[in-house]
Design a protein around this motif. Structure first.
Motif, mmCIF file in Angstrom:
data_model
loop_
_atom_site.group_PDB
_atom_site.id
_atom_site.type_symbol
_atom_site.label_atom_id
_atom_site.label_comp_id
_atom_site.label_asym_id
_atom_site.label_seq_id
_atom_site.Cartn_x
_atom_site.Cartn_y
_atom_site.Cartn_z
ATOM 1 N N ALA A 117 22.498 -38.013 -16.052
ATOM 2 C CA ALA A 117 21.780 -38.618 -14.932
ATOM 3 C C ALA A 117 20.502 -39.254 -15.474
ATOM 4 N N CYS A 118 20.640 -39.977 -16.589
ATOM 5 C CA CYS A 118 19.471 -40.451 -17.336
ATOM 6 C C CYS A 118 18.964 -41.812 -16.890
ATOM 7 N N GLY A 119 19.585 -42.420 -15.875
ATOM 8 C CA GLY A 119 19.065 -43.659 -15.323
ATOM 9 C C GLY A 119 19.237 -44.851 -16.241
ATOM 10 N N ALA A 120 18.473 -45.893 -15.957
ATOM 11 C CA ALA A 120 18.505 -47.127 -16.747
ATOM 12 C C ALA A 120 17.077 -47.607 -16.964
ATOM 13 N N ALA A 121 16.910 -48.458 -17.957
ATOM 14 C CA ALA A 121 15.575 -48.975 -18.280
ATOM 15 C C ALA A 121 15.479 -50.449 -17.908
ATOM 16 N N ALA A 122 14.243 -50.918 -17.730
ATOM 17 C CA ALA A 122 14.030 -52.341 -17.460
ATOM 18 C C ALA A 122 14.263 -53.134 -18.737
ATOM 19 N N ASP A 123 14.867 -54.305 -18.583
ATOM 20 C CA ASP A 123 15.156 -55.158 -19.736
ATOM 21 C C ASP A 123 14.242 -56.373 -19.700
ATOM 22 N N LEU A 124 13.037 -56.224 -20.256
ATOM 23 C CA LEU A 124 12.091 -57.338 -20.285
ATOM 24 C C LEU A 124 12.505 -58.417 -21.281
ATOM 25 N N ASP A 312 21.894 -44.170 -11.695
ATOM 26 C CA ASP A 312 21.815 -45.549 -12.181
ATOM 27 C C ASP A 312 22.578 -45.801 -13.470
ATOM 28 N N CYS A 313 22.807 -44.772 -14.277
ATOM 29 C CA CYS A 313 23.481 -44.975 -15.562
ATOM 30 C C CYS A 313 24.993 -45.041 -15.418
ATOM 31 N N SER A 314 25.510 -44.778 -14.229
ATOM 32 C CA SER A 314 26.958 -44.652 -14.056
ATOM 33 C C SER A 314 27.511 -45.648 -13.050
ATOM 34 N N LEU A 315 28.784 -45.933 -13.205
ATOM 35 C CA LEU A 315 29.503 -46.784 -12.255
ATOM 36 C C LEU A 315 30.515 -45.889 -11.536
ATOM 37 N N VAL A 316 30.120 -45.435 -10.350
ATOM 38 C CA VAL A 316 30.932 -44.497 -9.576
ATOM 39 C C VAL A 316 31.592 -45.248 -8.428
#
Length: 433
Positions: A117-124, A312-316
């Motif tokens: 459940a580690c989420g996602a980061a912004a991609d600047l 956010d890290c997964s496609l459920v």
């Protein structure tokens, strides 16, 4: 690096959750009530706290304190073990999670079931040049920095003799017209307007906020286009320069270059578009779709019996409509509740159930005491929607003390101007959990 290994008895089952956001905290809370006490629950996260991200724009606008949107994970659970560390590798053969603590020492932990459940980061890096000077809004430090630098730019402009430089210092650009972009733009505009009274030196130099959106309407996630039109109207009334069908091509040290060839000189560029797959997810060597880890309907990672994922890290897939779940807090919380039940069933040898959730709706606070909302198909806008936004998120804010603090902060923000103290934070920003 020194390392330590946390083992367990073969008779004890351990459920390890990577990430202490909405999904991770909710899952831990539910597992505590569903699993027998002899089963261990562990949360491994980069920070020791949950960030209530829907209220980060309020921190940017200085209507509430940054401490009111963060809650220590240990205070939200009873028997869950909390370990502060960045998980950098998963050994699926040995069922071990390897992590690095803030002091640089390494450790590992055996697990029976592991939940990502580690989420996602912004991609600047999506816009060339933005990585070195762009602002994202993922953490409470991001929110503090953004508000702090707005005030810092006003301070610099107050003593700047060159008119062109003053204009650049008082110009901010927000890239992205989705929920995050619209909310940040609204609160930045409110802050800039509210603090002008303290800078008489800038009376003849107007501040400027530009919102760039490559689509033809704001908030494309909304079903009712009339709400997008209302948002556009209110933002422009709030002196925000909204540019539709406009994209940023690159950023320099003093400007943002548009694809049209136009150049906007600015001291602040906020990017709310583009997300990056978490490094841990990238390193698993498992199937990804749109940068997210593919999951079965019950949130088990495809092809791995004791590896699960949500947030956010997964496609459920959502059994309610057959579509992939969006990366929002609403879905992360509901996924956590369902996954807790599935893990209880697995521990009892029973069959799991697919995730099935009917979305309740969406809300966005757009500044100047205005908001838009879709609730079970009904649409609301203006002050009523703004009042509803505050009521709903205040009720969802963890702990009574935070609720009271935020309510008092909002009340004080009505008659009093925002605090213009510049903190000048210098601590390094930690990686996303």
């Amino acid at each position: 690096m020194n390392g330590r290994k946390i083992n367990m008895s073969e008779d004890i089952k351990r459920f390890v959750i990577v990430g202490g956001g909405f999904a991770g905290v909710t899952l831990a809370q539910r597992l505590e009530s569903l699993l027998p006490k002899q089963m261990e629950i562990v949360v491994l996260g980069v920070e020791n706290h949950l960030v209530f991200t829907p209220m980060l724009p309020e921190v940017v606008g200085r209507t509430i304190s940054p401490f009111d949107v963060v809650v220590a994970g240990r205070t939200l659970t009873r028997r869950t073990q909390w370990l502060e560390g960045r998980v950098n590798r998963i050994d699926r053969e040995k069922d071990e999670a390897h992590y690095v603590r803030k002091d640089g020492t390494a450790g590992s932990m055996h697990y029976t079931h592991l939940v990502l459940a580690c989420g996602a980061a912004a991609d600047l890096a999506e816009i060339p040049g933005l990585g070195s000077r762009g602002y994202a809004l993922k953490t409470v430090v991001d929110a503090i920095d953004m508000g702090d630098d707005v005030i810092g730019n006003f301070e610099l402009a107050a003593s700047e003799p060159d008119a062109g430089v003053r204009e650049r210092l008082l110009t901010a650009v927000v890239v992205g017209g989705g929920f995050s972009g619209v909310e940040v733009a609204g609160h930045l505009a409110d802050l800039m307007r509210a603090i002008r009274r303290f800078y008489p030196e800038l009376k003849s130099t107007p501040h400027r906020l530009v919102l760039l959106h490559k689509g033809d309407r704001l908030l494309p996630e909304l079903n009712h286009q009339s709400l997008s039109g209302f948002t556009l109207q209110k933002l422009r009334k709030n002196k925000i320069e909204v540019r539709l069908k406009t994209a940023a091509e690159k950023a320099t040290s003093v400007a943002v270059q548009l694809t049209s060839g136009e150049r906007i000189e600015t001291a602040m560029i906020v990017c709310t578009v583009g997300t990056e797959t978490h490094p841990l997810i990238k390193g698993l060597g498992l199937p990804l779709e749109k940068g997210r880890l593919q999951a079965d309907p019950d949130m088990r990672v495809k092809g791995v019996a004791n590896l699960w994922t949500l947030g956010d890290c997964s496609l459920v897939p959502n059994a309610y409509n057959g579509r992939p779940c969006p990366a929002t807090a609403q879905f992360a919380i509901q996924q956590a509740r369902q996954l807790a039940k599935n893990l209880e069933r697995v521990s009892q040898g029973a069959a799991t159930k697919p995730f099935n959730f009917r979305p309740r709706g969406m809300l966005a606070s757009i500044g100047h005491r205005n908001a838009v909302a879709e609730i079970y198909g009904f649409k609301l806008s203006g002050f009523v929607a703004w009042f509803l936004w505050r009521g709903i998120y205040l009720s969802k804010l963890p702990t009574l003390s935070r609720k009271l603090a935020v309510a008092i902060g909002w009340a004080c923000a009505i008659p009093f101007p925002p605090n213009i103290v510049q903190l000048r934070l210098t601590s390094k920003r930690p990686p996303t959990a």
